[in-house]
Design a protein around this motif. Structure first.
Motif, PDB file in Angstrom:
ATOM      1  N   HIS A  59     -26.197  21.948  43.800  1.00 12.57           N
ATOM      2  CA  HIS A  59     -26.538  22.358  42.498  1.00 12.57           C
ATOM      3  C   HIS A  59     -26.014  23.902  42.510  1.00 12.57           C
ATOM      4  O   HIS A  59     -26.857  24.907  42.329  1.00 12.57           O
ATOM      5  N   TYR A 255     -39.028  27.026  44.598  1.00 12.90           N
ATOM      6  CA  TYR A 255     -38.402  25.538  44.801  1.00 12.90           C
ATOM      7  C   TYR A 255     -39.752  24.616  44.676  1.00 12.90           C
ATOM      8  O   TYR A 255     -39.590  23.491  44.606  1.00 12.90           O
ATOM      9  N   GLU A 260     -35.960  22.638  43.435  1.00 11.57           N
ATOM     10  CA  GLU A 260     -34.314  22.981  43.835  1.00 11.57           C
ATOM     11  C   GLU A 260     -34.578  23.370  45.266  1.00 11.57           C
ATOM     12  O   GLU A 260     -34.276  24.740  45.360  1.00 11.57           O
TER      13      GLU A 260
END
Length: 317
Positions: A59, A255, A260
């Protein structure tokens, strides 16, 4: 004058003759193993770079989005503050403890040895957790008459020792133990004859230390101190266990909300690499400055110094 060359005699061997070819083969031998290893290494690096660049699970768009996020930059600033403040306090403590170790007083030497023994012998992570929970031992911190006497002023420990303060205490006091050994080694490197000569001129012990010993010891003290500073940049990541609001802590908080994990860890790693690189460049020029006049040069070049400091620090604390 050179003797004339007779007709039909072979031409003398020169750079392009048989002797020159032999010299070239000796000075530049063929190393097929080295070329093979270099080719395999380059191939592996290219494959790893390509795999990381095209991996959709990393990502990269999230990495770009959060690289200069306000929360990340706030954590970065806390990391810089912790590093600088801890090193300054650690250096001051190290100098004081090193002077105590070379003192003529047995009491001072014993206290210095006990300090170094304890804080070098226990893990830094344990020390950080201890300082963060110091209120369990001392619920209040006050000033007053010692040994059970009345207290003039008191504060609640939980309000006084925040996560940042606990991190600063743990990092700086632990660093002081390591810096004391570095400073002591620098002081011991100065020829004792120079101190005796300065004393014969009527200089006081404090003046000898300030004018004779410390200036010469700096060239021994500065390189490992620079390494300690760079190590401290990465060691501040341990503060995340006590919620110290540093770079890794805020990345973890982010996160935990957007899940993420890898992207935010990459963001933090990039900033650690940037800080380490900048500190490595500063260390290189600082060592050059203190190496002047001693017939020594800074080991390695700037590129090698940066590469070495980017490696993982395996020193157990």
């Amino acid at each position: 004058m050179n003797a004339p060359v007779e007709a039909g005699s072979p031409a003398p061997a020169g750079p392009d003759g048989p002797a020159g070819e032999l010299t070239n083969r000796i000075s530049h031998p063929l190393r097929p193993g080295r070329w093979l290893a270099a080719g395999v290494t380059a191939l592996i690096l290219a494959w790893l770079t390509w795999s990381v660049a095209v991996n959709p699970n990393l990502h990269w768009d999230i990495v770009v989005e959060y690289q200069f996020d306000r929360v990340i930059l706030q954590g970065l600033w806390v990391t810089i503050q912790l590093t600088v403040a801890s090193m300054v306090i650690g250096v001051v403590l190290g100098v004081v403890v090193a002077l105590m170790q070379v003192s003529d007083s047995r009491v001072l030497r014993t206290g210095a040895v006990a300090y170094v023994w304890f804080f070098r012998g226990t893990p830094l992570l344990v020390q950080l957790i201890f300082w963060f929970n110091i209120a369990l031992i001392f619920p209040e911190i006050g000033l007053g008459v010692p040994f059970g006497g009345p207290k003039l002023v008191t504060w609640e420990t939980n309000a006084l020792v925040t996560g940042f303060v606990a991190a600063l205490l743990g990092l700086s006091i632990n660093e002081g133990a390591y810096m004391s050994e570095i400073v002591r080694a620098g002081l011991r490197s100065v020829d004792p004859g120079q101190q005796e000569a300065a004393a014969s001129l009527g200089m006081s012990r404090a003046k000898i230390m300030r004018r004779v010993v410390l200036p010469q010891a700096m060239r021994i003290i500065v390189p490992p101190t620079g390494n300690q500073f760079i190590s401290m940049l990465k060691t501040t990541s341990l503060v995340s266990v006590i919620a110290g609001a540093d770079l890794l802590t805020v990345a973890q908080r982010l996160y935990l909300t957007n899940f993420e994990v890898i992207a935010l860890l990459i963001v933090a790693s990039i900033w650690y690499l940037v800080l380490t690189t900048v500190a490595s460049v500063g260390q290189y020029f600082l060592e050059r400055r203190f190496s002047r006049g001693f017939g020594t040069t800074v080991p390695g070049n700037l590129r090698g110094r940066v590469a070495r400091n980017l490696r993982f620090s395996g020193s157990a604390r």
